[in-house]
Each structure stands twice: as C-alpha cells, then as structure tokens.
Design an enzyme around this catalytic site. Structure first.
Site, PDB file in Angstrom:
ATOM      1  N   GLU A  33       0.879  -1.182   0.000  1.00 39.69           N
ATOM      2  CA  GLU A  33       0.000   0.000   0.000  1.00 39.69           C
ATOM      3  C   GLU A  33       0.908   1.222   0.000  1.00 39.69           C
ATOM      4  OE1 GLU A  33      -3.457   1.144   0.272  1.00 39.69           O
ATOM      5  OE2 GLU A  33      -2.321   3.005   0.166  1.00 39.69           O
TER       6      GLU A  33
ATOM      7  N   ASP B 119       5.291   1.825  -3.269  1.00 37.63           N
ATOM      8  CA  ASP B 119       4.717   1.722  -4.601  1.00 37.63           C
ATOM      9  C   ASP B 119       4.611   0.253  -5.045  1.00 37.63           C
ATOM     10  OD1 ASP B 119       4.012   1.992  -7.209  1.00 37.63           O
ATOM     11  OD2 ASP B 119       5.763   3.163  -7.820  1.00 37.63           O
ATOM     12  N   GLY B 120       3.397  -0.171  -5.349  1.00 38.65           N
ATOM     13  CA  GLY B 120       3.155  -1.551  -5.787  1.00 38.65           C
ATOM     14  C   GLY B 120       3.872  -1.885  -7.086  1.00 38.65           C
TER      15      GLY B 120
ATOM     16  N   ASP C  16      -6.030  -4.330  -5.642  1.00 37.92           N
ATOM     17  CA  ASP C  16      -7.151  -3.675  -4.958  1.00 37.92           C
ATOM     18  C   ASP C  16      -6.902  -2.174  -5.018  1.00 37.92           C
ATOM     19  OD1 ASP C  16      -9.215  -2.934  -3.318  1.00 37.92           O
ATOM     20  OD2 ASP C  16      -8.427  -3.911  -1.517  1.00 37.92           O
TER      21      ASP C  16
HETATM   22  N1  AG3 Z   1     -11.222  -0.246  -4.231  1.00 43.31           N
HETATM   23  C1  AG3 Z   1     -11.821   0.929  -4.760  1.00 43.31           C
HETATM   24  C2  AG3 Z   1     -12.495   0.706  -6.085  1.00 43.31           C
HETATM   25  C3  AG3 Z   1     -12.833   1.955  -6.796  1.00 43.31           C
HETATM   26  C4  AG3 Z   1     -14.158   2.542  -6.429  1.00 43.31           C
HETATM   27  N2  AG3 Z   1     -14.482   3.568  -7.366  1.00 43.31           N
HETATM   28  C5  AG3 Z   1     -15.362   4.551  -7.165  1.00 43.31           C
HETATM   29  N3  AG3 Z   1     -16.067   4.602  -6.075  1.00 43.31           N
HETATM   30  N4  AG3 Z   1     -15.489   5.474  -8.075  1.00 43.31           N
HETATM   31  C6  AG3 Z   1     -10.385  -0.076  -3.099  1.00 43.31           C
HETATM   32  C7  AG3 Z   1     -11.067  -0.037  -1.776  1.00 43.31           C
HETATM   33  C8  AG3 Z   1     -11.465  -1.346  -1.215  1.00 43.31           C
HETATM   34  N5  AG3 Z   1     -10.413  -2.078  -0.589  1.00 43.31           N
END
Ligand code: AG3
Length: 276
Positions: free
Chosen positions: A106, A137-138, A155
């Site tokens: 992360e 940085d991933g 993610d």
């Molecule tokens: N995932 C976020 C996905 C993007 C959502 N997009 C939006 N709301 N426009 C990361 C968070 C969950 N671990």
C-alpha cells in the site's frame, strides 16, 4: 441541517449518502482521506472524494476480489495485495489455510492507520503474523520481486492519482513476471455499465502479459452504477468455473454458485472483452 456526502461518479451521475458525523479528515502525502458516519451504510472511507468502501457493502467487493482467484489456484501460499490499505482484502486472504504469507503493498501508510482506528472489522488481519507490510509503490514492488507470488490481487483506486500506473501495460508485464508458475492475478476493473471504454483499455493493456483473461462481475451498491467488474488473468488457460471447495470458509457473499455466476457475462458486457 442535513449534510450529504456526494461522489460524482461520472459527468452526469452521482451517489449521495446522508452523513451524521465526520470521524476523521486529513491530507496525507498522497491524497485527501475522510472517514464519515453515514445513516444508510455505516462508516464510509473516502479518498480524494471517491468512495473506497462502506461497512455495509465492503464484504461483497473483498470476498469477490479474494476468493475467486484463491479458490482457482491449486495451493496459494504466497499472496501479494497491491493497494487495499483498508485491510479488507487481506482479511479475506487470511481465511485460506494454505496461505503462509500475505504482503500488503500500500503506497499510503495513512490509509492503513485510518483503517486500524476506524474500521476494526476490516483491519483484523493487521495483527496476523502471516501479514507483511510493504508500504510503498506496488509497481516498484512487483519490479523487485520476480517469480515470487502465487496470487496477486490489485485492490486499487480508480485510474486517477496514485492508482493510474496499476492499469498500464508496463505494470501488467512486471506483475506477470512476479508470479510463480501457475500464478493468477485478479484486479478490480471498474464498472461494466459506466466505465466501458476503460474496461476495453485495461484488457488491451493486459493482453500481452496475460494471454488468458476473464472478466467477472459483482454488485457493489456504493460503486459507480452499483455494478462492478474484476478481471482474472494468467499466462495459461484456467477453467474459472471449477473453484476448489474450502470447507468452513466463512463468507456472506461468496459461494461456489455465486463464483460460477460471476463469470456469466451478458452479451453487452462480453462484447467489451471479446478477442479480435
Ligand atoms: N477499491 C476501490 C475501487 C474503486 C471505487 N471507485 C469509485 N467509487 N469510483 C479499493 C477499496 C477497497 N479495498
């Protein structure tokens, strides 16, 4: 006076949630971070004005991004989560007894901190000895770890701000190289309803590194259009419809039937990722 949080999801579409309290707000080195209490969906995590998760529907997203690839891999032992500082994906990965180590790459340490403080049901994995934090940085992380992982889970945020590079061909090439033989990648790939061009673009970018790609779907009420896509990617073909069965896996959304159903694509979605 009523206070509403609104995410403008597209030029012409928004989601609003009635807010009772701002629990936290900060400018991290990477983004604007807010934790809000909502009437409808419990606590809400927002990065740069964009919904990351709510307590009410996060299980759908996290179970889907984690269990689908982990149960298609014969024996996932070493897993990388890129992004996901809230810990929801890590929590699901740690439900798999074959997993010996999960690395969380992360970029923003403050997201991890905020989740520890405000989202105790998401950050349960942060005290697990199998978790290794790799704050940074991933993209750099995969570049520096060739041949390391059985499963990589992307993610990420939307492709704006710190997340952009995670949707590009260079990243996919390095991610493919970071997998061990038989390795799988799964990534969140935005809404099949309102991000259609983006999904095409992502699959085009994945194509070279991952000859095998399958889109799969889940309803996420608080994401754009309430309907979301994920992509399973690998070097060689896998049968996505035969997940391993893990007895005792505690889930609220995932089942083997839901897994299979997730890969059923309506024609207007299948068309987005059809091979030329
Ligand atoms: N995932 C976020 C996905 C993007 C959502 N997009 C939006 N709301 N426009 C990361 C968070 C969950 N671990």
């Amino acid at each position: 006076m009523e206070l509403w949080f609104t995410e403008k999801q597209t030029e012409g579409l928004a989601l609003s949630l009635l807010v009772t309290r701002t629990l936290h707000r900060e400018r991290t080195p990477f983004q604007d971070l807010a934790v809000l209490e909502t009437v409808q969906y419990g606590r809400l995590l927002v990065l740069d004005g964009v919904v990351m998760l709510t307590e009410a529907d996060e299980f759908i997203y996290h179970e889907t991004i984690a269990h689908v690839p982990l149960l298609l891999h014969p024996e996932p032992r070493i897993v990388l989560v890129i992004g996901g500082g809230d810990g929801g994906t890590v929590r699901e990965v740690l439900k798999h007894p074959s997993v010996e180590k999960v690395v969380l790459a992360e970029i923003d340490e403050r997201v991890i901190e905020a989740s520890r403080r405000f989202f105790p049901t998401l950050s349960t994995g942060f005290t697990d000895p199998r978790l290794q934090l790799a704050v940074g940085d991933g993209i750099e992380h995969v570049r520096n770890h060739p041949g390391t992982y059985d499963v990589i889970l992307v993610d990420s945020t939307d492709p704006v701000g710190p997340g952009v590079g995670l949707f590009e061909a260079d990243f996919y090439r390095m991610a493919a190289a970071a997998l061990r033989p038989g390795g799988l990648l799964a990534a969140q790939t935005e809404s099949p309803f309102v991000n259609r061009e983006l999904i095409r673009h992502i699959h085009k970018n994945m194509k070279e590194a991952f000859p095998f790609r399958r889109l799969y779907l889940a309803p996420i009420p608080t994401y754009p259009a309430g309907w979301w896509s994920f992509t399973l990617a690998a070097e060689a073909e896998v049968n996505p419809l035969e997940p391993r069965i893990l007895p005792g896996l505690a889930t609220k959304y995932y089942t083997p039937e839901v897994h299979r159903a997730a890969f059923a694509l309506p024609p207007f979605v299948a068309e987005l990722v059809r091979k030329e």
